[in-house]
Design a protein around this motif. Structure first.
Motif, short mmCIF file in Angstrom:
data_model
loop_
_atom_site.label_atom_id
_atom_site.label_comp_id
_atom_site.label_asym_id
_atom_site.label_seq_id
_atom_site.Cartn_x
_atom_site.Cartn_y
_atom_site.Cartn_z
N TRP A 16 0.83 -1.21 0.00
CA TRP A 16 0.00 0.00 0.00
C TRP A 16 0.87 1.26 0.00
CZ3 TRP A 16 -4.95 -0.02 -1.15
CH2 TRP A 16 -5.67 -1.20 -1.00
N LEU A 17 1.96 1.22 0.76
CA LEU A 17 2.87 2.37 0.77
C LEU A 17 3.55 2.55 -0.58
CD1 LEU A 17 4.43 1.95 4.31
CD2 LEU A 17 2.72 3.61 3.58
N VAL A 18 3.91 1.45 -1.23
CA VAL A 18 4.51 1.54 -2.57
C VAL A 18 3.50 2.10 -3.56
CG1 VAL A 18 5.42 0.16 -4.48
CG2 VAL A 18 6.20 -0.28 -2.15
N LEU A 19 2.26 1.64 -3.50
CA LEU A 19 1.21 2.15 -4.40
C LEU A 19 0.96 3.63 -4.16
CD1 LEU A 19 -0.88 1.56 -6.60
CD2 LEU A 19 -2.49 0.97 -4.79
N LEU A 20 0.90 4.03 -2.91
CA LEU A 20 0.70 5.45 -2.58
C LEU A 20 1.88 6.29 -3.08
CD1 LEU A 20 -0.91 7.69 -1.11
CD2 LEU A 20 0.43 7.13 0.92
N SER A 21 3.09 5.80 -2.89
CA SER A 21 4.28 6.52 -3.36
C SER A 21 4.28 6.65 -4.88
CB SER A 21 5.55 5.81 -2.91
OG SER A 21 5.61 5.76 -1.52
N TRP A 22 3.89 5.58 -5.57
CA TRP A 22 3.84 5.63 -7.03
C TRP A 22 2.79 6.65 -7.49
CZ3 TRP A 22 -0.36 4.63 -10.18
CH2 TRP A 22 -0.10 4.66 -11.54
N ASN A 146 4.76 6.43 -21.03
CA ASN A 146 5.99 6.23 -20.28
C ASN A 146 5.94 4.83 -19.68
OD1 ASN A 146 7.88 6.23 -18.00
ND2 ASN A 146 8.23 8.34 -18.67
N ALA A 147 6.58 3.89 -20.35
CA ALA A 147 6.52 2.48 -19.97
C ALA A 147 7.02 2.20 -18.55
CB ALA A 147 7.26 1.63 -20.99
N PRO A 148 8.16 2.76 -18.10
CA PRO A 148 8.61 2.43 -16.74
C PRO A 148 7.61 2.84 -15.65
CG PRO A 148 10.40 3.41 -17.99
CD PRO A 148 9.17 3.54 -18.83
N VAL A 149 6.99 3.99 -15.81
CA VAL A 149 6.01 4.43 -14.80
C VAL A 149 4.80 3.50 -14.81
CG1 VAL A 149 4.46 6.32 -14.14
CG2 VAL A 149 6.78 6.82 -14.88
N ILE A 150 4.36 3.09 -15.99
CA ILE A 150 3.21 2.20 -16.09
C ILE A 150 3.53 0.83 -15.49
CG2 ILE A 150 1.72 0.98 -17.72
CD1 ILE A 150 1.92 3.51 -19.51
N VAL A 151 4.71 0.29 -15.79
CA VAL A 151 5.10 -1.03 -15.27
C VAL A 151 5.18 -1.00 -13.74
CG1 VAL A 151 7.01 -2.68 -15.17
CG2 VAL A 151 6.24 -1.79 -17.37
N VAL A 152 5.79 0.03 -13.18
CA VAL A 152 5.88 0.13 -11.72
C VAL A 152 4.49 0.25 -11.11
CG1 VAL A 152 6.68 1.59 -9.81
CG2 VAL A 152 8.22 1.05 -11.70
N GLY A 153 3.60 1.01 -11.72
CA GLY A 153 2.23 1.13 -11.23
C GLY A 153 1.49 -0.19 -11.26
N LEU A 154 1.64 -0.94 -12.37
CA LEU A 154 0.99 -2.26 -12.46
C LEU A 154 1.56 -3.23 -11.43
CD1 LEU A 154 0.68 -2.63 -16.33
CD2 LEU A 154 -1.15 -2.16 -14.67
N LEU A 155 2.86 -3.19 -11.22
CA LEU A 155 3.47 -4.05 -10.19
C LEU A 155 2.96 -3.68 -8.80
CD1 LEU A 155 7.14 -4.32 -11.48
CD2 LEU A 155 5.39 -6.12 -11.44
N ILE A 157 0.05 -2.27 -8.06
CA ILE A 157 -1.35 -2.72 -7.96
C ILE A 157 -1.39 -4.24 -7.78
CG2 ILE A 157 -3.50 -2.97 -9.27
CD1 ILE A 157 -2.87 -0.19 -10.49
N GLY A 158 -0.56 -4.95 -8.53
CA GLY A 158 -0.50 -6.41 -8.39
C GLY A 158 -0.07 -6.86 -7.00
N SER A 159 0.89 -6.15 -6.41
CA SER A 159 1.32 -6.53 -5.07
C SER A 159 0.23 -6.23 -4.02
CB SER A 159 2.63 -5.82 -4.69
OG SER A 159 2.42 -4.43 -4.60
N VAL A 160 -0.53 -5.16 -4.22
CA VAL A 160 -1.64 -4.88 -3.30
C VAL A 160 -2.70 -5.98 -3.40
CG1 VAL A 160 -3.58 -3.31 -2.90
CG2 VAL A 160 -1.29 -2.39 -3.17
N ILE A 161 -3.01 -6.38 -4.61
CA ILE A 161 -4.01 -7.46 -4.81
C ILE A 161 -3.50 -8.77 -4.22
CG2 ILE A 161 -5.17 -8.85 -6.57
CD1 ILE A 161 -5.29 -6.27 -8.30
N ALA A 162 -2.24 -9.09 -4.47
CA ALA A 162 -1.67 -10.33 -3.92
C ALA A 162 -1.68 -10.33 -2.40
CB ALA A 162 -0.25 -10.52 -4.46
N THR A 163 -1.39 -9.21 -1.81
CA THR A 163 -1.40 -9.11 -0.34
C THR A 163 -2.82 -9.23 0.20
OG1 THR A 163 0.55 -7.69 -0.42
CG2 THR A 163 -0.71 -7.68 1.61
N ALA A 164 -3.79 -8.66 -0.51
CA ALA A 164 -5.18 -8.72 -0.05
C ALA A 164 -5.74 -10.14 -0.14
CB ALA A 164 -6.03 -7.76 -0.87
N LEU A 165 -5.27 -10.92 -1.11
CA LEU A 165 -5.78 -12.27 -1.28
C LEU A 165 -5.15 -13.28 -0.33
CD1 LEU A 165 -5.95 -12.47 -5.17
CD2 LEU A 165 -7.82 -12.11 -3.55
#
Length: 166
Positions: A16-22, A146-155, A157-165
């Motif tokens: 969540w902190l990584v997603l907020l920072s991104w 901007n591919a790097p920003v999009i990839v980091v954002g998707l990662l 979001i994916g880590s938040v979903i993985a943690t929630a599951l």
């Protein structure tokens, strides 16, 4: 949380902190408007636009900067904001703030020199380019993701979903 010894809570909070920072980086830190000798570079959260002077039809500088070019409107998220009342010409703002507003002579603001803002520089660059004779014969607006920003954002979001599951 790590200092207190609660490692599992820190692991659950980290995505969540990584997603907020991104999100803060993409929406607040990254956006800017650059002007060089060839045109404007509008950098927004996920997209970058390179707008040559020759393609610009109009510029609107208010609370944000909008550039009309190649039949589209490009809005800069990071353009200079309007100047404050004290930033636009008061030389002795400490002295003026200490007095009540009613005590100011009516012509005190008018006698102060006007300050030039970043917004003036944007329009001045475009007007200088127009007077230099830039043409739009073969110039085009280049927009890219901007591919790097999009990839980091998707990662993130994916880590938040993985943690929630889990």
């Amino acid at each position: 949380m790590l200092i207190a010894g609660d490692v599992s809570a820190a692991v659950r909070a980290a995505p969540w902190l990584v997603l907020l920072s991104w999100f803060v980086y993409a929406s607040q830190w990254r956006p800017c408007l650059r002007v060089d000798g060839f045109g404007f570079e509008v950098i927004n959260g996920l997209r970058d636009h390179r707008i040559p002077f020759g393609t610009v039809k109009d510029i609107e500088v208010r609370y944000t900067t909008a550039i009309w070019a190649a039949g589209k409107k490009y809005v800069s998220w990071g353009a200079p904001s309007p100047p404050s009342a004290f930033g636009s010409g008061f030389q002795n703002e400490v002295n003026l703030k200490s007095r009540p507003f009613a005590a100011l002579p009516s012509n005190e603001r008018i006698s102060q020199p006007e300050g030039r803002t970043g917004r003036d520089d944007i329009v001045a660059a475009w007007q200088d380019a127009r007077s230099a004779g830039f043409t739009s014969t073969h110039e085009t607006v280049v927009s890219k993701w901007n591919a790097p920003v999009i990839v980091v954002g998707l990662l993130a979001i994916g880590s938040v979903i993985a943690t929630a599951l889990t």
